[in-house]
Design an enzyme around this catalytic site. Structure first.
Site, PDB file in Angstrom:
ATOM      1  N   LYS A 127      -3.031  -4.641  15.635  1.00 28.33           N
ATOM      2  CA  LYS A 127      -2.915  -3.804  14.438  1.00 28.33           C
ATOM      3  C   LYS A 127      -3.569  -2.448  14.686  1.00 28.33           C
ATOM      4  O   LYS A 127      -4.792  -2.347  14.814  1.00 28.33           O
ATOM      5  CB  LYS A 127      -3.605  -4.507  13.262  1.00 28.33           C
ATOM      6  CG  LYS A 127      -3.211  -3.983  11.917  1.00 28.33           C
ATOM      7  CD  LYS A 127      -1.867  -4.517  11.481  1.00 28.33           C
ATOM      8  CE  LYS A 127      -1.575  -4.135  10.044  1.00 28.33           C
ATOM      9  NZ  LYS A 127      -0.260  -4.623   9.612  1.00 28.33           N
ATOM     10  N   LYS A 135      -1.618  -8.399   3.766  1.00 28.82           N
ATOM     11  CA  LYS A 135      -1.775  -8.659   2.329  1.00 28.82           C
ATOM     12  C   LYS A 135      -0.777  -9.684   1.806  1.00 28.82           C
ATOM     13  O   LYS A 135      -1.057 -10.386   0.838  1.00 28.82           O
ATOM     14  CB  LYS A 135      -1.712  -7.357   1.535  1.00 28.82           C
ATOM     15  CG  LYS A 135      -0.352  -6.708   1.432  1.00 28.82           C
ATOM     16  CD  LYS A 135       0.309  -6.955   0.072  1.00 28.82           C
ATOM     17  CE  LYS A 135       1.629  -6.256  -0.063  1.00 28.82           C
ATOM     18  NZ  LYS A 135       2.625  -6.420   0.962  1.00 28.82           N
ATOM     19  N   GLY A 155       0.818  -1.225   0.000  1.00 28.57           N
ATOM     20  CA  GLY A 155       0.000   0.000   0.000  1.00 28.57           C
ATOM     21  C   GLY A 155       0.839   1.256   0.000  1.00 28.57           C
ATOM     22  O   GLY A 155       0.466   2.282  -0.566  1.00 28.57           O
ATOM     23  N   ASN A 156       2.032   1.193   0.626  1.00 34.00           N
ATOM     24  CA  ASN A 156       2.918   2.354   0.650  1.00 34.00           C
ATOM     25  C   ASN A 156       3.537   2.643  -0.712  1.00 34.00           C
ATOM     26  O   ASN A 156       4.046   3.743  -0.950  1.00 34.00           O
ATOM     27  CB  ASN A 156       4.018   2.140   1.691  1.00 34.00           C
ATOM     28  CG  ASN A 156       3.480   2.270   3.111  1.00 34.00           C
ATOM     29  OD1 ASN A 156       2.811   3.237   3.431  1.00 34.00           O
ATOM     30  ND2 ASN A 156       3.726   1.296   3.945  1.00 34.00           N
ATOM     31  N   LYS A 167       6.690 -10.922   4.929  1.00 35.24           N
ATOM     32  CA  LYS A 167       7.015 -11.268   3.545  1.00 35.24           C
ATOM     33  C   LYS A 167       7.768 -12.601   3.491  1.00 35.24           C
ATOM     34  O   LYS A 167       7.483 -13.473   2.671  1.00 35.24           O
ATOM     35  CB  LYS A 167       7.827 -10.151   2.896  1.00 35.24           C
ATOM     36  CG  LYS A 167       7.045  -8.857   2.727  1.00 35.24           C
ATOM     37  CD  LYS A 167       7.917  -7.709   2.302  1.00 35.24           C
ATOM     38  CE  LYS A 167       7.130  -6.469   1.963  1.00 35.24           C
ATOM     39  NZ  LYS A 167       6.036  -6.128   2.860  1.00 35.24           N
TER      40      LYS A 167
END
Length: 313
Positions: free
Chosen positions: A129, A213, A12-13, A275
């Site tokens: 979160k 994500k 998103g960044n 990741k």
């Protein structure tokens, strides 16, 4: 050249930096599309996923600012759906422009996606979160008394609502994604990690949660049996001893090696760690596949050769 089914996970960044306007984010995605279209030129089938952290955060601020009895703020699952739709629209538009320049005639579609999580996931008992606006400690205490939600202090900047980040169990629409891809449609899916839902008596219900994500992309890649999962980040390779005199670039690395590095706390939580964990989960659950962690700018080097950090079983 062998045709491949590829899932590419964007952050998103990478879409929103300092300018939160729609125009700036659309321009960023047009640049991104110029890299991604290279896979389509090569003949690969492409599934694009993306983050939405900054975007859903801004939307929650707007919702809170406009909240009233007659115009109540939308819940988190709906805000995730709203940003999944808006970013998906920008992405499919950008991919269409990029393909048009190259004379490629392909359809692109973005799919609002429900990602099933386990209501017994331990993450629900320990929400971590942060989302939404910053409050003072007194404001946060009042909100907690009135709403029973959890607030935590966030890095000295104030108190923020925190929600669970459960792992995805399945993706409701994965068969649709597969059908679209097999029909030659470039598909944008699990945007922002997808809309978190739990299954009860055969029905799906949205929950206040945020799905990472990278894990949603991994689960989708697994379910559609992708040949390649590409997780994009800000660097060409994963490093151990990062920013130290003895830092080491990881090129081809096994699951066992990565697990050892994780035990040494080599990867930052909330940054590189998910990741790496997503890449591990993909190749463990789908051994025929391969995972690569790299930067958007390095994509041209992985079209027909190995580049970035390649994770193998």
């Amino acid at each position: 050249m062998k045709k491949r089914k590829i899932v590419v996970a964007l952050g998103g960044n990478a879409i929103l930096s300092t300018d939160a306007s729609a125009k700036a984010q659309q321009e960023a995605l047009e640049k991104t599309a110029e890299y991604l279209v290279q896979f389509i030129e090569r003949g690969d089938d492409l599934i694009i996923s993306h983050g939405n952290g900054p975007q859903v955060g801004n939307l929650l601020l707007q919702q809170a600012a406009a909240h009233s009895e007659k115009n109540p703020a939308m819940p988190l699952d709906t805000c995730v759906a709203m940003t999944e739709g808006s970013i998906g629209y920008w992405m499919q538009n950008a991919m269409g422009k990029s393909m048009l320049k190259r004379g490629i005639d392909k359809d692109v579609v973005s799919l609002v996606t429900q990602v099933i999580v386990d209501k017994e996931d331990p993450a629900f008992a320990n929400p971590t979160k942060p989302i939404g606006p910053f409050l003072t400690e007194q404001e946060a205490e009042l909100e907690m008394q009135q709403t029973q939600v959890t607030f935590k202090e966030d890095a000295g900047r104030g108190w923020r609502k925190v929600v669970a980040s459960p792992k995805p169990v399945s993706i409701k629409e994965y068969r649709v994604v597969n059908q679209l891809v097999e029909s030659g449609v470039v598909t944008i899916s699990v945007g922002g990690g997808g809309i978190p839902v739990i299954e009860e008596n055969g029905e799906l219900h949205g929950v206040e949660a945020v799905i990472d994500k990278d894990f949603a992309s991994q689960k989708l890649a697994e379910l559609v049996e992708a040949d390649l999962l590409i997780v994009l980040t800000g660097v060409d390779n994963v490093f151990v001893n990062y920013n130290q005199p003895d830092q080491k670039k990881l090129e081809t690395v096994t699951v066992a090696e990565l697990k050892e590095y994780i035990s040494q706390n080599q990867f930052a939580p909330g940054s590189m760690l998910p990741k790496v964990e997503a890449a591990i989960a993909f190749v463990e659950n789908h051994p025929a596949g391969k995972a690569i962690i790299t930067s958007l700018e390095n994509i041209e080097h992985i079209l027909d050769e190995d580049a970035g950090t390649i994770v193998t079983k």
